[in-house]
Design an enzyme around this catalytic site. Structure first.
Site, short mmCIF file in Angstrom:
data_model
loop_
_atom_site.label_atom_id
_atom_site.label_comp_id
_atom_site.label_asym_id
_atom_site.label_seq_id
_atom_site.Cartn_x
_atom_site.Cartn_y
_atom_site.Cartn_z
N TYR A 10 48.14 36.36 52.68
CA TYR A 10 47.99 38.10 51.27
C TYR A 10 47.79 38.74 51.69
O TYR A 10 48.29 39.63 51.71
CB TYR A 10 47.23 37.37 50.51
CG TYR A 10 48.59 35.97 49.39
CD1 TYR A 10 49.68 36.84 48.99
CD2 TYR A 10 48.64 34.69 50.08
CE1 TYR A 10 50.35 35.58 48.44
CE2 TYR A 10 49.09 33.80 49.00
CZ TYR A 10 50.52 33.91 48.37
OH TYR A 10 50.94 33.50 47.63
N THR A 86 37.77 32.71 53.48
CA THR A 86 36.94 32.47 53.26
C THR A 86 36.77 31.82 52.35
O THR A 86 36.18 31.85 50.87
CB THR A 86 35.94 33.63 53.54
OG1 THR A 86 36.15 34.77 51.95
CG2 THR A 86 35.91 34.47 54.28
N GLU A 160 47.27 38.80 43.47
CA GLU A 160 48.33 38.07 43.91
C GLU A 160 49.33 38.79 42.49
O GLU A 160 49.05 38.94 41.46
CB GLU A 160 48.15 37.19 43.90
CG GLU A 160 47.68 36.65 46.03
CD GLU A 160 47.13 35.10 45.77
OE1 GLU A 160 48.54 34.55 45.56
OE2 GLU A 160 46.30 35.20 46.58
N TYR A 257 25.70 49.66 29.32
CA TYR A 257 25.02 48.45 29.07
C TYR A 257 24.88 48.10 30.51
O TYR A 257 24.81 46.79 30.62
CB TYR A 257 25.78 47.21 28.51
CG TYR A 257 25.60 47.50 26.67
CD1 TYR A 257 23.69 47.94 25.94
CD2 TYR A 257 26.57 47.67 25.73
CE1 TYR A 257 23.16 48.04 24.21
CE2 TYR A 257 26.68 47.96 24.15
CZ TYR A 257 24.72 48.28 23.60
OH TYR A 257 25.42 48.67 22.46
N PHE A 262 15.73 45.53 30.98
CA PHE A 262 15.14 44.65 30.70
C PHE A 262 16.51 43.83 29.43
O PHE A 262 17.09 43.87 29.33
CB PHE A 262 14.21 45.30 29.50
CG PHE A 262 13.16 43.99 29.55
CD1 PHE A 262 12.70 43.24 29.80
CD2 PHE A 262 11.89 44.58 28.34
CE1 PHE A 262 11.84 41.88 29.40
CE2 PHE A 262 11.46 43.51 27.05
CZ PHE A 262 11.48 42.59 28.00
N CYS A 268 20.82 44.56 15.80
CA CYS A 268 21.99 44.16 15.85
C CYS A 268 22.53 43.08 16.90
O CYS A 268 23.55 42.13 16.83
CB CYS A 268 22.58 45.45 15.37
SG CYS A 268 22.67 46.68 14.70
N ARG A 340 12.34 45.40 16.07
CA ARG A 340 12.84 43.99 15.10
C ARG A 340 13.55 43.64 16.35
O ARG A 340 13.84 44.52 17.75
CB ARG A 340 13.83 44.27 13.93
CG ARG A 340 12.89 44.71 12.63
CD ARG A 340 13.76 44.97 12.13
NE ARG A 340 15.33 46.23 12.25
CZ ARG A 340 15.60 47.07 11.61
NH1 ARG A 340 16.01 46.02 10.45
NH2 ARG A 340 16.39 47.51 11.90
N1 LIG Z 1 44.55 36.13 48.03
C1 LIG Z 1 43.79 37.39 46.82
O1 LIG Z 1 44.42 37.81 46.27
C2 LIG Z 1 42.54 37.92 47.77
C3 LIG Z 1 41.66 39.69 47.10
C4 LIG Z 1 41.44 40.71 48.00
C5 LIG Z 1 40.84 39.80 48.96
N2 LIG Z 1 40.60 38.20 49.54
C6 LIG Z 1 40.33 37.73 50.31
O2 LIG Z 1 40.48 38.01 51.92
C7 LIG Z 1 40.84 37.15 52.51
C8 LIG Z 1 41.60 36.53 52.38
O3 LIG Z 1 42.20 35.82 51.78
P1 LIG Z 1 43.61 35.62 51.59
O4 LIG Z 1 44.01 35.21 50.57
O5 LIG Z 1 44.44 36.38 51.89
O6 LIG Z 1 43.67 34.64 52.39
P2 LIG Z 1 45.32 33.36 53.22
O7 LIG Z 1 44.33 31.77 53.18
O8 LIG Z 1 46.69 33.97 52.53
O9 LIG Z 1 45.19 34.39 54.23
C9 LIG Z 1 44.39 33.80 55.89
C10 LIG Z 1 45.35 33.65 56.90
O10 LIG Z 1 44.11 33.65 58.26
C11 LIG Z 1 44.10 32.76 58.76
N3 LIG Z 1 42.87 32.30 60.06
C12 LIG Z 1 42.54 31.98 60.27
N4 LIG Z 1 41.73 31.60 61.46
C13 LIG Z 1 42.18 32.66 61.70
C14 LIG Z 1 41.25 33.13 63.07
N5 LIG Z 1 40.74 32.66 63.82
N6 LIG Z 1 42.40 33.86 63.21
C15 LIG Z 1 43.55 34.27 63.04
N7 LIG Z 1 43.85 33.99 61.71
C16 LIG Z 1 43.27 33.27 61.70
C17 LIG Z 1 45.07 31.45 58.02
O11 LIG Z 1 45.93 30.53 59.30
C18 LIG Z 1 45.81 32.01 57.37
O12 LIG Z 1 46.73 32.75 57.24
C19 LIG Z 1 39.26 35.74 51.91
O13 LIG Z 1 38.12 36.35 51.84
C20 LIG Z 1 39.59 36.05 50.63
O14 LIG Z 1 38.87 35.65 49.73
C21 LIG Z 1 41.72 37.75 48.88
#
Ligand SMILES: NC(=O)c1ccc[n+]([C@@H]2O[C@H](COP(=O)([O-])OP(=O)(O)OC[C@H]3O[C@@H](n4cnc5c(N)ncnc54)[C@H](O)[C@@H]3O)[C@@H](O)[C@H]2O)c1
Length: 443
Positions: A10, A86, A160, A257, A262, A268, A340
């Site tokens: 993504y 990750t 997404e 806030y 603390f 309230c 209070r």
């Molecule tokens: N999906 C979201 O909405 C979104 C938004 C912000 C941040 N993130 C963060 O961004 C990161 C990626 O998310 P995503 O949803 O795009 O993940 P995803 O699972 O859709 O895509 C990750 C891609 O990395 C590839 N990959 C793994 N090891 C690899 C390597 N050694 N070399 C090249 N490619 C490799 C996988 O085959 C996969 O296609 C994550 O840490 C996620 O938390 C995601």
């Protein structure tokens, strides 16, 4: 610029499309054959509004290609964005396997490359990952960080469903790196892409922010749902309640806030939270988030007592007498005499019970003027307040072995506290930060 993107999911796919729209030459890298093939056919790897057109146009213009070959990708680009997954491990920890794998790969490729290279971590990673990546790349490449290459933390905020729109219109761009040169390159890259503010922060802040954002978003959803459940049972329109809630931009949807400090208190917040919980309870509704708030607040009060006990244990080992504790501020916030539910009253009560000698200064609190509920709070919790309360700030600061600062009275900024005296600051008095002995409660 020539940019490689590791991970064509993504985040990576949207990144390739949007950066190529800016005229950059993009090389995508993924371990998946399917994803590499799709990009090389000018097709996206995900379903998202506008992404088909972006990838297709970039591909036709010769600005987008994909490969499995990380050596090719790194040696033929100036910047590598890391967008690999990750995921959570089985025990809830973060699985950094993929991201650390890319660090090894980039290190190996940099060994063969001449010229400065920037590695940008877009994936969501734990604090400390930037340093770990830097170390791996140095070991693999034999090159020096901030001289031959740099690592920049640059968390991605897209959602997404609206990913392209979000990528092009982020609320802000966050950059963290030890390398000013890399920050400048990244700044110019984003200045072309968006008008959003660019915040250059410490690496730890950049790594932490995404976790804080998403946890807060989850909290918002659950909070609104718990409110919704209570409203529904009462026959009240929950959407209307939350619409009105969101209209308050001073206290509700605002930075107010949102400062680590603390525990909450006063007349309230504790009372009305209890009221809402009781309402839910009487309707046989479970509201675990609302129920947990008070417990978290109580733990925060306990934290002050634990810090005092920790200091006391050190003194005991050195054979020193029990600490004399000075408290600056007694009301729950500066500028009022309202005690209070003032959480500091609970701290003092507990310290007194543990045998500490306590002196207090608060210019707004005078025993002779105490009336009504304030008087009964003191009569029940601090009957010895008479002996503790001092008329003069220095009568506390000159006497105490340890100072607790409990509200933001202006006079405390200039308080004369001997260097080395332990200060437990519950409200963050900037002027005292950095003084030897200073300790912020949660910062
Ligand atoms: N999906 C979201 O909405 C979104 C938004 C912000 C941040 N993130 C963060 O961004 C990161 C990626 O998310 P995503 O949803 O795009 O993940 P995803 O699972 O859709 O895509 C990750 C891609 O990395 C590839 N990959 C793994 N090891 C690899 C390597 N050694 N070399 C090249 N490619 C490799 C996988 O085959 C996969 O296609 C994550 O840490 C996620 O938390 C995601």
């Amino acid at each position: 610029m020539k940019i490689s993107i590791f991970g064509l999911g993504y985040v990576g796919c949207v990144g390739i499309g949007c950066l190529s729209k800016q005229g950059h030459h993009m090389v995508g890298v993924d371990v998946s054959d399917v994803k590499v093939d799709l990009i090389n056919q000018g097709k996206p790897t995900i379903v998202e509004k506008d992404i088909d057109q972006l990838i297709s146009e970039g591909h036709q213009a010769g600005r987008i290609r994909a490969t499995h070959d990380y050596m090719d990708a790194v040696t033929n680009t100036d910047i590598s964005f890391l967008c690999v997954g990750t995921p959570s491990s089985d025990n809830g920890h973060l699985d950094l396997t993929y991201i650390l794998q890319t660090a090894h790969q980039i290190g190996q490729a940099l060994k063969e490359k001449n010229g400065f290279h920037i590695v940008v971590i877009r994936s969501t990673v734990f604090p400390g990952t930037n340093a770990k990546m830097t170390e791996i790349i140095e070991q693999e490449s034999g090159k020096k960080h901030d001289v031959d290459f740099a690592v920049v933390s640059n968390p991605e905020f897209l959602r997404e469903g609206t990913a392209v729109q979000d990528y092009l219109n982020p609320p802000l761009t966050v950059l963290g790196s030890s390398c000013p040169k890399a920050i400048e390159v990244m700044r110019s890259l984003y200045q072309d892409l968006t008008d959003a503010p660019i915040e250059v922060v410490e690496i730890g802040v950049a790594e932490m922010i995404k976790y804080v954002n998403n946890s807060y978003h989850a909290l918002k959803v659950v909070f609104a749902n718990e409110v919704g459940n209570i409203c529904k049972q009462l026959g009240i329109d929950s959407h209307e309640v939350m619409r009105i809630f969101c209209m308050d931009k001073q206290l509700n949807i605002s930075p107010y806030y949102f400062r680590p400090g603390f525990a909450y208190g006063g007349s309230c917040l504790p009372k009305d939270l209890k009221g809402l919980k009781t309402l839910a309870h009487d309707l046989y509704l479970e509201t675990p988030v609302l129920n947990a708030i008070e417990h978290s607040n109580e733990l925060h009060i306990l934290q002050v007592i634990r810090q005092i006990e920790h200091l006391e244990n050190h003194r005991a080992v050195q054979g020193l007498p029990k600490m004399r504790i000075g408290v600056l501020g007694l009301s729950f916030k500066a500028g009022t005499d309202d005690m209070r539910n003032s959480p500091i009253v609970n701290v003092i009560e507990s310290l007194h019970g543990k045998g500490y000698d306590v002196r207090i200064y608060d210019k707004n609190v005078s025993l002779s003027r105490l009336i009504g509920r304030n008087k009964s709070v003191i009569a029940s919790k601090l009957p010895h307040l008479n002996e503790m309360l001092q008329e003069d700030l220095t009568a506390v600061t000159d006497w105490a072995d340890c100072i607790i600062i409990a509200n933001k009275d202006d006079a405390f900024r200039q308080a004369r506290i001997a260097i080395g005296t332990p200060i437990i600051d519950l409200v963050r008095i900037k002027e005292l930060e950095g003084q030897e002995g200073y300790n912020g409660l949660c910062w």
